[in-house]
Design a protein around this motif. Structure first.
Motif, short mmCIF file in Angstrom:
data_model
loop_
_atom_site.label_atom_id
_atom_site.label_comp_id
_atom_site.label_asym_id
_atom_site.label_seq_id
_atom_site.Cartn_x
_atom_site.Cartn_y
_atom_site.Cartn_z
N THR A 29 -3.77 -9.06 8.59
CA THR A 29 -3.59 -9.35 7.17
C THR A 29 -4.86 -9.23 6.36
O THR A 29 -4.88 -8.52 5.36
N TYR A 32 -6.31 -5.56 6.26
CA TYR A 32 -5.46 -4.64 5.51
C TYR A 32 -5.47 -4.99 4.03
O TYR A 32 -5.52 -4.12 3.18
N PHE A 33 -5.45 -6.27 3.71
CA PHE A 33 -5.47 -6.70 2.31
C PHE A 33 -6.74 -6.21 1.63
O PHE A 33 -6.70 -5.68 0.53
N LEU A 36 -6.68 -2.53 0.81
CA LEU A 36 -5.84 -2.15 -0.34
C LEU A 36 -6.66 -2.00 -1.61
O LEU A 36 -6.24 -1.33 -2.54
N TYR A 51 -1.17 -6.08 -4.89
CA TYR A 51 -0.41 -7.12 -4.21
C TYR A 51 -1.24 -8.38 -4.06
O TYR A 51 -2.45 -8.30 -3.86
N ARG A 53 -1.92 -11.70 -1.53
CA ARG A 53 -1.80 -11.84 -0.07
C ARG A 53 -0.37 -12.25 0.31
O ARG A 53 0.17 -11.76 1.29
N GLU A 55 2.47 -11.58 -1.29
CA GLU A 55 3.35 -10.42 -1.43
C GLU A 55 3.16 -9.44 -0.27
O GLU A 55 4.12 -8.91 0.27
N TYR A 56 1.91 -9.22 0.10
CA TYR A 56 1.63 -8.31 1.21
C TYR A 56 2.28 -8.81 2.50
O TYR A 56 2.96 -8.06 3.20
N ARG A 57 2.04 -10.09 2.83
CA ARG A 57 2.62 -10.64 4.06
C ARG A 57 4.14 -10.57 4.05
O ARG A 57 4.75 -10.22 5.05
N TYR A 60 5.05 -6.51 4.32
CA TYR A 60 4.57 -5.61 5.36
C TYR A 60 4.32 -6.21 6.73
O TYR A 60 4.34 -5.49 7.72
#
Length: 63
Positions: A29, A32-33, A36, A51, A53, A55-57, A60
């Motif tokens: 996480t 990758y965050f 972005l 995004y 964090r 929203e990302y989790r 994805y």
């Protein structure tokens, strides 16, 4: 899986001599965050959406 069972080994979908592909997990996480918001990465991929964090989790991360 109970708290006493060992976690299964990571899944590797495709493996070569120098690389392997696997599902995105919670351990990925933060890296990758951050990626972005890398300017060059966004330029090369055409990424435009931002995004949080959370929203990302939600969108994805597997597991």
């Amino acid at each position: 899986m109970t708290c006493h069972e060992a976690a299964p080994p990571p899944v590797r979908f495709l493996e070569g001599e120098r690389v392997y592909l696997r599902p995105i997990g919670l351990a990925d996480t933060d890296w990758y965050f951050r990626s972005l918001y890398n300017h060059e990465g966004r330029r090369l991929t055409g990424t435009q959406k931002h995004y949080t964090r959370h929203e990302y989790r939600a969108k994805y991360v597997l597991g």
